[in-house]
Design an enzyme around this catalytic site. Structure first.
Site: not given
Length: 213
Positions: A61-62
């Site tokens: 997840i960025s």
């Protein structure tokens, strides 16, 4: 306020506003989406850290800033149908759901697609539709899109994604090698496309016909 709500507000003020995120709708979206619900339970304490988080299956997840920046670069008004390639945990799709009318999110990995769809449904994101497919081909049945966001790195912009852009709409994606890329914004102008580079980034590779083998 809960500890997560306090951390979320701190994240917006320190990681986003101080780095130049100015779109009030994007800031509001980042304030409203509970990031801790999109990471593995043993990673929730790190949900608002300034970095990416592994979510399993070799995916991440960025970091919050990149999520906000890519969302801002789409320049959405709120009435668009948008496409996200690489649904992953569903967090980016949830943010986009605050900014657009409808979100189609494509995920190549069956396990992640199932988890993502169930999570978004349970959280009430009825305007997000998750599809298990090769994201480098886009999702033609809902095109054209008022914005397309790709959360994995491609060697070059996939032609099907450019073709599925509406007039004036933007494609935001990392382009480059397997380890280092540049974040690019492509905009449709009739049958032509203008692009600009924003900053260097490091994303997991996009898999599929127009991605990496």
């Amino acid at each position: 306020m809960s500890i997560f709500e306090l951390e979320r507000e701190q994240m917006v003020r320190v990681q986003l506003e101080r780095r130049g995120i100015r779109d009030e709708r994007v800031l509001a979206a980042m304030r409203s989406v509970a990031r801790e619900l999109f990471v593995p339970p043993d990673q929730q304490a790190f949900a608002y850290d300034d970095g990416p988080i592994a979510i399993g299956y070799g995916q991440t997840i960025s970091q919050p800033y990149i999520v906000a920046l890519m969302s801002e670069l789409l320049e959405l008004r709120g009435d668009e149908v948008v496409l996200e390639v690489g649904a992953g945990s569903g967090y980016q799709a949830a943010v986009l759901a605050q900014l657009a009318k409808t979100v189609h999110a494509v995920e190549r990995l069956p396990e992640l697609a199932t988890i993502c769809a169930r999570r978004l449904q349970a959280l009430g994101y009825s305007q997000v539709f998750v599809h298990e497919a090769d994201g480098s081909l886009g999702w033609p049945s809902a095109a054209p899109y008022g914005g397309i966001l790709v959360t994995a790195a491609a060697p070059e912009p996939p032609p099907p994604l450019l073709a599925q852009l509406a007039e004036g709409a933007r494609l935001v994606l990392p382009v480059g090698g397997r380890s280092v890329q540049e974040l690019q914004v492509w905009q449709r102008q009739g049958d032509q496309f203008a692009y600009r580079s924003v900053l260097p980034v490091a994303f997991v590779p996009l898999r599929g016909r127009y991605g990496w083998a």
